[in-house]
Each structure stands twice: as structure tokens, then as C-alpha cells.
Enzyme design. Structure first.
Site, PDB file in Angstrom:
ATOM      1  N   GLN A 207       2.999   9.967   1.013  1.00 48.96           N
ATOM      2  CA  GLN A 207       4.250   9.220   1.117  1.00 48.96           C
ATOM      3  C   GLN A 207       5.174   9.466  -0.072  1.00 48.96           C
ATOM      4  O   GLN A 207       6.372   9.175   0.015  1.00 48.96           O
ATOM      5  CB  GLN A 207       3.970   7.722   1.246  1.00 48.96           C
ATOM      6  CG  GLN A 207       3.366   7.337   2.584  1.00 48.96           C
ATOM      7  CD  GLN A 207       3.143   5.853   2.644  1.00 48.96           C
ATOM      8  OE1 GLN A 207       2.122   5.348   2.189  1.00 48.96           O
ATOM      9  NE2 GLN A 207       4.120   5.147   3.187  1.00 48.96           N
TER      10      GLN A 207
ATOM     11  N   HIS B 131      -2.640   7.617   6.708  1.00 50.03           N
ATOM     12  CA  HIS B 131      -1.632   8.493   6.086  1.00 50.03           C
ATOM     13  C   HIS B 131      -2.285   9.769   5.547  1.00 50.03           C
ATOM     14  O   HIS B 131      -1.702  10.855   5.642  1.00 50.03           O
ATOM     15  CB  HIS B 131      -0.923   7.788   4.928  1.00 50.03           C
ATOM     16  CG  HIS B 131       0.242   6.957   5.336  1.00 50.03           C
ATOM     17  ND1 HIS B 131       1.368   7.475   5.937  1.00 50.03           N
ATOM     18  CD2 HIS B 131       0.462   5.622   5.223  1.00 50.03           C
ATOM     19  CE1 HIS B 131       2.230   6.498   6.178  1.00 50.03           C
ATOM     20  NE2 HIS B 131       1.697   5.365   5.753  1.00 50.03           N
TER      21      HIS B 131
ATOM     22  N   HIS C 104      -4.629   1.665   7.269  1.00 47.72           N
ATOM     23  CA  HIS C 104      -3.266   2.208   7.373  1.00 47.72           C
ATOM     24  C   HIS C 104      -3.063   3.331   6.362  1.00 47.72           C
ATOM     25  O   HIS C 104      -2.571   4.416   6.708  1.00 47.72           O
ATOM     26  CB  HIS C 104      -2.271   1.069   7.139  1.00 47.72           C
ATOM     27  CG  HIS C 104      -0.840   1.471   7.169  1.00 47.72           C
ATOM     28  ND1 HIS C 104       0.006   1.123   8.195  1.00 47.72           N
ATOM     29  CD2 HIS C 104      -0.082   2.189   6.289  1.00 47.72           C
ATOM     30  CE1 HIS C 104       1.217   1.608   7.943  1.00 47.72           C
ATOM     31  NE2 HIS C 104       1.190   2.257   6.787  1.00 47.72           N
ATOM     32  N   GLU C 105      -3.468   3.096   5.106  1.00 48.43           N
ATOM     33  CA  GLU C 105      -3.272   4.120   4.064  1.00 48.43           C
ATOM     34  C   GLU C 105      -4.173   5.328   4.289  1.00 48.43           C
ATOM     35  O   GLU C 105      -3.746   6.467   4.075  1.00 48.43           O
ATOM     36  CB  GLU C 105      -3.475   3.523   2.674  1.00 48.43           C
ATOM     37  CG  GLU C 105      -2.535   2.397   2.320  1.00 48.43           C
ATOM     38  CD  GLU C 105      -1.059   2.675   2.597  1.00 48.43           C
ATOM     39  OE1 GLU C 105      -0.625   3.848   2.494  1.00 48.43           O
ATOM     40  OE2 GLU C 105      -0.333   1.717   2.920  1.00 48.43           O
TER      41      GLU C 105
ATOM     42  N   CYS D 145       5.719  -0.063   7.600  1.00 52.68           N
ATOM     43  CA  CYS D 145       5.377   1.067   6.740  1.00 52.68           C
ATOM     44  C   CYS D 145       6.600   1.459   5.921  1.00 52.68           C
ATOM     45  O   CYS D 145       7.710   1.532   6.451  1.00 52.68           O
ATOM     46  CB  CYS D 145       4.922   2.240   7.599  1.00 52.68           C
ATOM     47  SG  CYS D 145       4.484   3.713   6.683  1.00 52.68           S
ATOM     48  N   LEU D 146       6.384   1.736   4.649  1.00 56.02           N
ATOM     49  CA  LEU D 146       7.482   2.163   3.789  1.00 56.02           C
ATOM     50  C   LEU D 146       8.089   3.480   4.257  1.00 56.02           C
ATOM     51  O   LEU D 146       9.255   3.757   3.977  1.00 56.02           O
ATOM     52  CB  LEU D 146       7.003   2.284   2.340  1.00 56.02           C
ATOM     53  CG  LEU D 146       6.562   0.974   1.684  1.00 56.02           C
ATOM     54  CD1 LEU D 146       5.953   1.235   0.314  1.00 56.02           C
ATOM     55  CD2 LEU D 146       7.708  -0.010   1.601  1.00 56.02           C
TER      56      LEU D 146
ATOM     57  N   GLY E 161       0.826  -1.200   0.000  1.00 51.16           N
ATOM     58  CA  GLY E 161       0.000   0.000   0.000  1.00 51.16           C
ATOM     59  C   GLY E 161       0.857   1.245   0.000  1.00 51.16           C
ATOM     60  O   GLY E 161       2.017   1.219   0.419  1.00 51.16           O
TER      61      GLY E 161
END
Length: 171
Positions: free
Chosen positions: A51, A139, A135-136, A93-94, A46
Site C-alpha cells: 500500500q 494485501h 485484511h492486511e 481500506c485506505l 492497518g
């Protein structure tokens, strides 16, 4: 399509609420395609527009990491309209590299948003898909998963990130 740089914890864009998508136009479609390519290259399941440094309410999710094109979900202006249950699982998380911690999230969600043709769609997700969608969307609201942890866990993560960071503020 192009790969974009993934912003890392400490970047101010990750702590701000993203702007709504005014219209699903060619710019948004191009951004979505770049995000998909960036997510797959990372690799991740994701990615949210902040991000990659863009303050727009746009997310991409693909649990197959590109293995099944039918699994790709792209949503503009997504919102959770229904949630059920709770599950606590490890998350990463990235934008928070090398950190994985247990986080509680709904075990089932329904999310409404716009697809890349501007149509309103609803996506139902259970387990990992529900977790990834939430999660996304977090963000988009300027929330990183580490903010859902206890103060002690956050302090330990802050120390680890500072130790690993070359320079710049963390958390």
C-alpha cells in the site's frame, strides 16, 4: 520517520503477491516505522507494505490508532496458521477511499510472523483484530477487499470509483 504515499486501487502493485522479507534488517525496520506513521496520519488501523509501494510481506496493525502503544503489531512474513468461525462486518481500506462494504472473514485467527527483532511470534486476534490481520495479509497476496464482494457490488463500486477518479484505470 517519513510519511509515504498510499497507493490507490488501480495501482498494479496492489494486485501482485509481495516478496518475502529476506531478513529483518535496518531497511525493514525503517519501512515499518514509516508505515506506522503513515497509518496513523491517514488515519487507519492497518497498512501493508504494498500500500506504500513496497513489494515486501510486512504489515502493521493498531486498533487504537496510536492511542495505546502496546496495541501496535508489526509482522514480517505473516501467515494465518489457524482460523475459526465467520463474521460479516463492514470494512474499508485506505487504498479504496470512500468505499465501505460488508465482507465475511474468520472471527478468530492465529497469525505467525517475525517481529522487528527477527523473532518468530504468534498473534491471536478476535473480531476486529482478526479482520484487520486477514485484511492486511490479503494485501500481501494482491487481494483487495472489494474482490471478496459479489460481481454486482464490484460493478457498482467500479462505476463509483470511475466517476470519482480524475483519470487512470480503476479495477
Amino acid at each position: 520517520m517519513a510519511l509515504r504515499d498510499i497507493r490507490i486501487i488501480g495501482d498494479p502493485i496492489l494486485t501482485k503477491r509481495a516478496e518475502p522479507v529476506a531478513a529483518v534488517d535496518e531497511e525493514i525496520v525503517r519501512l515499518a516505522r514509516d508505515m506506522v506513521d503513515t497509518m496513523y496520519a491517514a488515519p487507519g488501523i492497518g497498512l501493508a507494505a504494498p500500500q506504500v509501494g513496497v513489494s515486501k510481506r510486512l504489515i502493521v496493525v493498531d486498533l487504537s490508532v496510536g492511542q495505546n502503544k502496546d496495541d501496535l503489531i508489526v509482522l514480517a512474513d505473516p501467515e494465518v496458521i489457524r482460523q475459526e468461525g465467520e463474521a460479516t462486518c463492514e470494512e474499508g481500506c485506505l487504498s479504496v477511499p470512500d468505499i465501505r462494504e460488508k465482507v465475511s472473514r474468520p472471527s478468530r485467527v492465529t497469525v505467525r510472523g517475525l517481529d522487528l527483532e527477527g523473532r518468530t511470534v504468534e498473534v491471536e486476534g478476535e473480531d476486529l483484530l482478526a479482520r484487520a490481520l486477514c485484511h492486511e495479509i490479503d494485501h500481501l497476496d494482491g487481494i483487495l477487499f472489494v474482490e471478496k464482494l459479489s460481481p454486482l457490488k464490484r460493478k457498482l463500486i467500479r462505476k463509483k470509483l470511475k466517476k470519482n477518479a480524475a483519470s487512470g484505470p480503476i479495477l
